[in-house]
Design an enzyme around this catalytic site. Structure first.
Site, PDB file in Angstrom:
ATOM      1  N   LYS A  61       0.833  -1.202   0.000  1.00 35.33           N
ATOM      2  CA  LYS A  61       0.000   0.000   0.000  1.00 35.33           C
ATOM      3  C   LYS A  61       0.875   1.262   0.000  1.00 35.33           C
ATOM      4  CE  LYS A  61      -3.741  -2.356   2.523  1.00 35.33           C
ATOM      5  NZ  LYS A  61      -4.584  -2.307   3.732  1.00 35.33           N
ATOM      6  N   TYR A 110     -12.185  -2.427  -3.137  1.00 28.43           N
ATOM      7  CA  TYR A 110     -12.714  -2.476  -1.775  1.00 28.43           C
ATOM      8  C   TYR A 110     -14.242  -2.445  -1.729  1.00 28.43           C
ATOM      9  CZ  TYR A 110      -8.109  -2.073   0.471  1.00 28.43           C
ATOM     10  OH  TYR A 110      -6.833  -2.321   0.927  1.00 28.43           O
ATOM     11  N   ASN A 130      -1.646  -0.286   7.300  1.00 25.52           N
ATOM     12  CA  ASN A 130      -1.110  -1.603   7.652  1.00 25.52           C
ATOM     13  C   ASN A 130      -0.307  -2.246   6.521  1.00 25.52           C
ATOM     14  OD1 ASN A 130      -3.201  -2.280   6.010  1.00 25.52           O
ATOM     15  ND2 ASN A 130      -4.330  -3.494   7.507  1.00 25.52           N
ATOM     16  N   HIS A 190      -1.760  -5.565   1.402  1.00 28.84           N
ATOM     17  CA  HIS A 190      -3.040  -6.238   1.185  1.00 28.84           C
ATOM     18  C   HIS A 190      -2.744  -7.621   0.626  1.00 28.84           C
ATOM     19  CE1 HIS A 190      -7.046  -7.193  -0.381  1.00 28.84           C
ATOM     20  NE2 HIS A 190      -6.412  -7.603  -1.468  1.00 28.84           N
ATOM     21  N   GLU A 220      -9.844 -10.199  -7.744  1.00 25.92           N
ATOM     22  CA  GLU A 220      -8.877  -9.108  -7.644  1.00 25.92           C
ATOM     23  C   GLU A 220      -7.807  -9.187  -8.737  1.00 25.92           C
ATOM     24  OE1 GLU A 220      -7.494  -9.309  -3.590  1.00 25.92           O
ATOM     25  OE2 GLU A 220      -9.454  -8.731  -2.780  1.00 25.92           O
TER      26      GLU A 220
HETATM   27  P1  IDP Z   1      -7.429  -7.102   5.592  1.00 29.17           P
HETATM   28  O1  IDP Z   1      -6.673  -6.088   4.758  1.00 29.17           O
HETATM   29  O2  IDP Z   1      -6.611  -7.607   6.750  1.00 29.17           O
HETATM   30  O3  IDP Z   1      -8.041  -8.215   4.767  1.00 29.17           O
HETATM   31  P2  IDP Z   1     -10.113  -5.894   5.812  1.00 29.17           P
HETATM   32  O4  IDP Z   1     -11.036  -6.100   6.954  1.00 29.17           O
HETATM   33  O5  IDP Z   1     -10.461  -6.515   4.497  1.00 29.17           O
HETATM   34  O6  IDP Z   1      -8.641  -6.313   6.287  1.00 29.17           O
HETATM   35  O7  IDP Z   1      -9.985  -4.309   5.625  1.00 29.17           O
HETATM   36  C1  IDP Z   1      -9.403  -3.762   4.470  1.00 29.17           C
HETATM   37  C2  IDP Z   1      -8.500  -2.613   4.865  1.00 29.17           C
HETATM   38  O8  IDP Z   1      -9.293  -1.545   5.383  1.00 29.17           O
HETATM   39  C3  IDP Z   1      -7.508  -2.927   5.985  1.00 29.17           C
HETATM   40  O9  IDP Z   1      -6.351  -3.579   5.531  1.00 29.17           O
HETATM   41  C4  IDP Z   1      -7.223  -1.547   6.527  1.00 29.17           C
HETATM   42  O10 IDP Z   1      -6.282  -0.833   5.711  1.00 29.17           O
HETATM   43  C5  IDP Z   1      -8.584  -0.874   6.408  1.00 29.17           C
HETATM   44  N1  IDP Z   1      -9.361  -0.991   7.645  1.00 29.17           N
HETATM   45  C6  IDP Z   1      -9.987  -2.093   8.134  1.00 29.17           C
HETATM   46  N2  IDP Z   1     -10.606  -1.848   9.291  1.00 29.17           N
HETATM   47  C7  IDP Z   1     -10.373  -0.535   9.548  1.00 29.17           C
HETATM   48  C8  IDP Z   1     -10.746   0.336  10.621  1.00 29.17           C
HETATM   49  O11 IDP Z   1     -11.434  -0.037  11.570  1.00 29.17           O
HETATM   50  N3  IDP Z   1     -10.314   1.622  10.536  1.00 29.17           N
HETATM   51  C9  IDP Z   1      -9.553   2.093   9.482  1.00 29.17           C
HETATM   52  N4  IDP Z   1      -9.180   1.299   8.464  1.00 29.17           N
HETATM   53  C10 IDP Z   1      -9.575   0.004   8.494  1.00 29.17           C
END
Ligand code: IDP
Length: 136
Positions: free
Chosen positions: A10, A50, A114, A117, A128
């Site tokens: 990212k 997304y 984080n 992805h 995807e």
């Molecule tokens: P993942 O990337 O671990 O599969 P997902 O639940 O699919 O997690 O969420 C997609 C992305 O959305 C996450 O990687 C993160 O960047 C963002 N995200 C998820 N939950 C939150 C939140 O509570 N606050 C802000 N960003 C979030």
């Protein structure tokens, strides 16, 4: 049986110079790169990627973030590639869920930022990969 998964470094990971670290861990795990590209993400691609989060409160911030700078997109292949990369990435929250030794656990502090992805299932991976690398 080999499978494929979509990996993104990212914008935070690219900006912090962690592309090599991510690629290195993928390769050391034994997974193979079958596509790799630095990309500026359009709003349209971000929304499609997304789509499952469209109703979540963080959706707008997530779109802003993912379009804020270049990402590195990769297709990664190997036995159980989807689960294998999710293991390398660690849990979504880099502090509460990702453990040390994972990419997010070693380098992340905030859930939004984080770093990486990885597709969450074989079905998501197919969708995807079609979206990011049509025709691969
Ligand atoms: P993942 O990337 O671990 O599969 P997902 O639940 O699919 O997690 O969420 C997609 C992305 O959305 C996450 O990687 C993160 O960047 C963002 N995200 C998820 N939950 C939150 C939140 O509570 N606050 C802000 N960003 C979030």
């Amino acid at each position: 049986m080999s499978e494929r998964t979509l990996v993104l470094v990212k914008p935070d990971g690219v900006a912090r110079g962690l592309v090599g670290e991510v690629i290195s861990r993928i390769e050391r795990k034994g997974l193979k790169l079958v596509a790799l590209e630095l990309r500026k993400v359009t709003r349209e691609l971000a929304e499609q990627h997304y789509a499952e989060h469209a109703e979540r409160p963080f959706f707008g911030d997530l779109l802003e973030f993912i379009t804020s700078g270049p990402v590195v997109a990769a297709v990664v292949e190997g036995p159980r590639a989807v689960a294998a990369f999710r293991q390398l990435a660690g849990g979504t929250d880099p502090v509460e869920k990702a453990t040390p030794g994972t990419l997010r656990g070693d380098f992340g502090l905030e859930t939004q930022y984080n770093l990486v992805h990885g597709s969450d299932s074989a079905e998501s991976a197919k969708r995807e990969i079609d979206l990011w690398f049509a025709g691969l």
